[in-house]
Design a protein around this motif. Structure first.
Motif, PDB file in Angstrom:
ATOM      1  N   ARG A 151     -61.605  67.487 -52.927  1.00  0.00           N
ATOM      2  CA  ARG A 151     -62.279  67.510 -54.225  1.00  0.00           C
ATOM      3  C   ARG A 151     -62.140  68.926 -54.792  1.00  0.00           C
ATOM      4  N   THR A 152     -62.604  69.147 -56.003  1.00  0.00           N
ATOM      5  CA  THR A 152     -62.472  70.470 -56.638  1.00  0.00           C
ATOM      6  C   THR A 152     -62.889  71.574 -55.657  1.00  0.00           C
ATOM      7  N   TRP A 153     -61.992  72.548 -55.492  1.00  0.00           N
ATOM      8  CA  TRP A 153     -62.223  73.560 -54.453  1.00  0.00           C
ATOM      9  C   TRP A 153     -61.502  74.860 -54.768  1.00  0.00           C
ATOM     10  N   ILE A 154     -61.686  75.824 -53.855  1.00  0.00           N
ATOM     11  CA  ILE A 154     -61.090  77.149 -54.029  1.00  0.00           C
ATOM     12  C   ILE A 154     -59.830  77.182 -53.177  1.00  0.00           C
ATOM     13  N   LYS A 155     -58.706  77.522 -53.779  1.00  0.00           N
ATOM     14  CA  LYS A 155     -57.457  77.528 -53.013  1.00  0.00           C
ATOM     15  C   LYS A 155     -56.820  78.917 -53.033  1.00  0.00           C
ATOM     16  N   ILE A 156     -56.122  79.222 -51.940  1.00  0.00           N
ATOM     17  CA  ILE A 156     -55.328  80.452 -51.878  1.00  0.00           C
ATOM     18  C   ILE A 156     -53.938  80.083 -52.386  1.00  0.00           C
ATOM     19  N   LEU A 157     -53.421  80.857 -53.322  1.00  0.00           N
ATOM     20  CA  LEU A 157     -52.101  80.533 -53.878  1.00  0.00           C
ATOM     21  C   LEU A 157     -51.005  80.900 -52.884  1.00  0.00           C
ATOM     22  N   SER A 158     -49.993  80.060 -52.824  1.00  0.00           N
ATOM     23  CA  SER A 158     -48.890  80.324 -51.890  1.00  0.00           C
ATOM     24  C   SER A 158     -47.993  81.427 -52.450  1.00  0.00           C
ATOM     25  N   GLU A 159     -47.184  82.005 -51.576  1.00  0.00           N
ATOM     26  CA  GLU A 159     -46.265  83.065 -52.022  1.00  0.00           C
ATOM     27  C   GLU A 159     -45.309  82.538 -53.082  1.00  0.00           C
TER      28      GLU A 159
END
Ligand code: F6R
Length: 261
Positions: A151-159
């Motif tokens: 569900r809507t969440w905080i993500k770390i962006l990939s390189e």
């Protein structure tokens, strides 16, 4: 999954805009899920033209954007809130209070994510969700291996995503490394989905999404589970598909009522 291959991005975006326009005409208070990025710009331009020339009415429409960078205020020219205002909202008669973009500056990001889900539910769910596709197969900012039921969440962006999006920031160092995004489960709850993917850079992601296994390593493949997902490609992004002739055949032999329009 309905796969439509068109000659070029322009034709694909015009078809996508028609889909949005027909949803709005059928349901003036439609709830639309929107995306940013380079891909949908032409689609937004066409909707703006339809508003201007054909009176397409956005006054009762509600929108929810997929994602936003953490830490960028609405005034930042690379924030997605800014993108939407400049490229779409300020050119149409939408009520700004009905437009939603996750707030990447919220003091409590978890509460913001939960609240975003609640707002979508309170609006009655999304009627048509627009998506682009990352070169690595991401949808929204759901990067490879993220849960297919998120569900809507905080993500770390990939390189890869940082590299793809850094030009407008000047360098990767100046880019936020985190984003709030609708989850894949949130996206799959939309009643209908339209994904656009154009150009040779997307060829591998397109192949995995459509013909690869359903797998978290390619978040776009989650669309294989959706009962009403349409994918519009151009010749370049479709170049790696093994069953392109099959998709064209199906497209040519549809009943008129089955056609995406
Ligand atoms: C944007 C978004 C992203 C983009 C994707 C493709 O709101 O959620 O998933 O759709 O990164 O970006 P472009 O269209 O710039 O190639």
């Amino acid at each position: 999954m309905e796969v439509l291959i068109r000659d070029n991005p322009d034709v694909g975006c015009l078809l996508g805009a028609k889909m949005f326009a027909s949803v709005i005409r059928e349901k003036p208070h439609a709830v639309l899920g929107l995306a940013t990025g380079r891909t949908p710009l032409r689609l937004y331009q066409e909707l703006i033209r339809m508003h201007r020339d054909e009176g397409l009415d956005f006054s009762r429409v509600t929108t929810f954007n997929l994602d936003e960078y953490v830490g960028l205020p609405a005034t930042h020219d690379q924030s997605y809130r800014y993108f939407m205002r400049e490229n779409f909202f300020r050119h149409i008669n939408i009520d700004q209070t009905r437009t939603h973009v996750p707030d990447g500056t919220a003091a409590d990001l978890h509460t913001e994510c939960r609240g975003y889900e609640q707002k979508i539910a309170d609006a009655g769910g999304i009627d048509l969700q627009l998506l682009g596709l990352g070169r690595n197969g991401h949808i929204g900012f759901n990067e490879p291996t993220g849960s297919l039921r998120s569900r809507t969440w905080i993500k770390i962006l990939s390189e890869q995503t940082l590299k793809d999006n850094s030009a407008v920031f000047g360098s990767i160092e100046k880019m936020p490394k985190h984003a709030l995004t609708m989850g894949i489960g949130t996206i799959l709850d939309a009643k209908r989905i339209l994904l656009l993917a154009f150009g040779p850079a997307k060829v591998r992601a397109v192949e995995h999404m459509i013909e690869g296994p359903l797998a978290a390593i390619c978040p776009g493949s989650a669309l294989q589970q959706h009962p009403r997902a349409t994918v519009i490609l151009d010749e370049n992004s479709a170049a790696g598909l093994h069953y392109a002739d099959h998709y064209r055949w199906i497209d040519q032999h549809k009943f008129d009522w089955q056609r995406t329009k």
